[in-house]
Design a protein around this motif. Sequence first.
Motif, short mmCIF file in Angstrom:
data_model
loop_
_atom_site.label_atom_id
_atom_site.label_comp_id
_atom_site.label_asym_id
_atom_site.label_seq_id
_atom_site.Cartn_x
_atom_site.Cartn_y
_atom_site.Cartn_z
N THR A 1 -1.24 5.22 4.21
CA THR A 1 -1.81 3.68 4.16
C THR A 1 -1.39 3.23 5.72
OG1 THR A 1 -1.27 3.57 2.03
CG2 THR A 1 -1.73 1.38 3.24
N LYS A 2 -0.16 3.51 6.03
CA LYS A 2 0.23 3.20 7.51
C LYS A 2 -0.74 3.78 8.63
CE LYS A 2 5.21 2.01 6.68
NZ LYS A 2 6.60 2.10 7.23
N GLY B 1 -3.87 2.07 8.49
CA GLY B 1 -3.71 0.86 9.08
C GLY B 1 -3.61 0.60 10.65
#
Length: 104
Positions: free
Chosen positions: A57-58, A61
């Motif tokens: 997810t990081k 993002g």
Amino acid sequence: QEFRKLCILKGVFPRDPKNKAAGKDKTYYLTKDIMFLMHDPILGKLREQKSWRKRITKAQGRNAKLQRLKEIEKQKPNYSLAHIVKERYPSFIDALRDLNDALC
């Protein structure tokens, strides 16, 4: 979320106490069930998978490069449920008996 998943896999169900405290939104488990879940080897694998999801997810993002995302994807932790199946059904006949109950 990972606690609920582990409870489902191990067959641990919530209990209703005799004198339920305020609020119907609370879920109660027996202490011995919690201790039983704490010593399961799959708990570590579920935690590894959760941290892997955070890393993915990081990276997404931050608009990471496709190469980096593929590297993280290759590092996905795998886990086996074989020991849970063997614990629940020590012999093949037990598994067939349970399957027969489901079909009736």
